[in-house]
Motif scaffolding. Sequence first.
Motif, PDB file in Angstrom:
ATOM      1  N   UNK A 160       0.738  -1.091  -0.100  1.00 47.15           N
ATOM      2  CA  UNK A 160      -0.070   0.038  -0.160  1.00 47.15           C
ATOM      3  C   UNK A 160       0.815   1.084   0.045  1.00 47.15           C
ATOM      4  N   UNK A 200       2.134   1.767  -3.558  1.00 49.13           N
ATOM      5  CA  UNK A 200       0.685   2.292  -4.253  1.00 49.13           C
ATOM      6  C   UNK A 200       0.703   3.715  -3.973  1.00 49.13           C
ATOM      7  N   UNK A 237      -1.833   6.486 -12.335  1.00 46.57           N
ATOM      8  CA  UNK A 237      -3.500   6.447 -12.089  1.00 46.57           C
ATOM      9  C   UNK A 237      -3.777   4.804 -12.115  1.00 46.57           C
ATOM     10  N   UNK A 238      -2.832   3.946 -12.719  1.00 48.15           N
ATOM     11  CA  UNK A 238      -3.128   2.757 -12.512  1.00 48.15           C
ATOM     12  C   UNK A 238      -2.717   2.228 -11.046  1.00 48.15           C
ATOM     13  N   UNK A 239      -1.775   2.700 -10.238  1.00 44.31           N
ATOM     14  CA  UNK A 239      -1.653   2.494  -9.074  1.00 44.31           C
ATOM     15  C   UNK A 239      -2.840   3.142  -8.182  1.00 44.31           C
ATOM     16  N   UNK A 240      -3.267   4.322  -8.563  1.00 43.38           N
ATOM     17  CA  UNK A 240      -4.331   4.785  -7.877  1.00 43.38           C
ATOM     18  C   UNK A 240      -5.494   3.948  -7.839  1.00 43.38           C
ATOM     19  N   UNK A 241      -5.931   3.364  -8.937  1.00 44.75           N
ATOM     20  CA  UNK A 241      -6.879   2.562  -9.040  1.00 44.75           C
ATOM     21  C   UNK A 241      -6.650   1.375  -8.204  1.00 44.75           C
ATOM     22  N   UNK A 242      -5.538   0.666  -8.253  1.00 41.86           N
ATOM     23  CA  UNK A 242      -5.240  -0.335  -7.403  1.00 41.86           C
ATOM     24  C   UNK A 242      -5.350  -0.093  -5.873  1.00 41.86           C
ATOM     25  N   UNK A 291      -7.499   2.188  -4.873  1.00 44.23           N
ATOM     26  CA  UNK A 291      -8.581   2.193  -4.718  1.00 44.23           C
ATOM     27  C   UNK A 291      -9.362   0.625  -4.396  1.00 44.23           C
ATOM     28  N   UNK A 292      -9.112   0.069  -5.117  1.00 38.78           N
ATOM     29  CA  UNK A 292      -9.644  -1.484  -5.126  1.00 38.78           C
ATOM     30  C   UNK A 292      -9.209  -2.134  -3.759  1.00 38.78           C
ATOM     31  N   UNK A 293      -8.017  -1.777  -3.275  1.00 32.93           N
ATOM     32  CA  UNK A 293      -7.493  -2.710  -2.085  1.00 32.93           C
ATOM     33  C   UNK A 293      -8.153  -1.924  -0.831  1.00 32.93           C
ATOM     34  N   UNK A 294      -8.721  -0.682  -0.994  1.00 30.25           N
ATOM     35  CA  UNK A 294      -9.044  -0.260   0.272  1.00 30.25           C
ATOM     36  C   UNK A 294     -10.286   0.250   0.362  1.00 30.25           C
TER      37      UNK A 294
END
Lengths: 186, 290
Positions: free
Chosen positions: A11, A14, A23-28, A30-33
């Motif tokens: 995290x 990310x 933005x890909x990391x931001x999306x990940x 988001x999905x994780x948290x």
Amino acid sequence: MPHVPSEEETLAALLRATAARDKRAFRLLYEATSAHLMGLLVRMLRQRDWAEEALQDVYLRIWNRADSYAAEKGHPLAWMMTIARYRALDLLRARRELVSLDEPESTPEPRDHAPGPDDEAVTQEGLHRLDQCLEGLPGEQRDVLLLAYYEGYTHTELSTRLGKPLGTVKSWVRRGLQRLQECLDR
Amino acid sequence: MSRLSPQAREHLAASYVLGTLTGPARRAFERRCEQDADLARRRSRWERAFADLQRGFTPVLPREGLWAQIEQRAERAPIRPEPSVSALARPASVPATEAPAGVTPVLVARRDRPGQPAPARAAEPSAPPVRGRSTRRSASAGVSPLWRVWAIAASLLATALGGVLGWQLTRPEPVPQVVEAPIRYVGVLTVDGGHWVVETVEGSGVLKIRTRGSPRIPARNAPELWWIGADGTPRSLGLLPREGEAERAIPALPGAEAPVFAVSLEPPTGSPSGKPTGRVITQFPALTDL
């Protein structure tokens, strides 16, 4: 043996990438948290559409302020949920001027903290966790602190909820926090 | 506040984090933390302590459409200067449908339907939201999302997260250095059946409105939005829609320390006098940018 990154390291990475506008990391992230943040917001704000609105605001803030996270601020998810909680508190304050209080809620019990596969319990020698300290409090002090934390109640709302004078609940909160501090400092 | 004993500072910090410090005292504490490192440290310690209780919140999966909305808002957010930005090359495997950042959407009114991506705006290259995770999300409703992301992120880390993957940032003109962001005022105005979220950035002359639910307004009235600044004079920001979203130009607003948004019931074409004539049905002290 290759190093498998911990949840915390993942995290944090990310968040760093999010700060660099990945933005890909931001999306990940988001999905994780997001389920954890949404759970907090739904609980405190009660209404789904309010919680969704707040969730967007919170992730936008995280998008803009990811560079302000640092390891000494604690676990990345905890940092993010703190942001969400502050947002919920701000919204509750304004809204409760307009909406009457709901039915009384029972005091929530903190979840069982025995370490399980989902948990990455980081305990240091001699560091008392807050939930352990809470258990050492007199019941009324613990109750007001838990209600304030999970429901976002003000002193006045606590007084109404519990049917006790304002001065009494203020004193319970004050003493409860004081005891927590003493316990945490031990 | 600098005269306060350590004990008093601890109590302030603890009650701030807990949430029982409210109103002007809460705002004052926040401001103070920006300059008082000791206070900020105490607050941080209490935040870490109270984080233990976060496990008491049961996770709730947000609906699918929310990510697209967040992504769009992130695209519109001002790009902060980055100390060492090199062009992020787009690897061949990245789908060509990802939209470049830094494009300002044309301001149009649109209706937001939950679960559906927003329609592409006029001046923006058509760019469907990034898809791909929906089936996985629905299949893992009972599993902690944190575990799901491990496999993905581990491979990203292995390929140096720092700059290989990502959006290609196209900047046709130099991005101005943002020294101090202008203040953004947000209001949430609740009535029976729904609410409006209104937002304006200081000096922008633009007001954004989002309607949620179905605010119940008598058929013979129109809800009019007012801005009340330090001098207490209501200034009209126009009528609120019964549904959907809108953006409109508004007159320059005087700066205000703690402005309030308010809504009154007016005739269908708005207040005839430039001041509220009907009942004020809701109000909200503006939240400034988070």
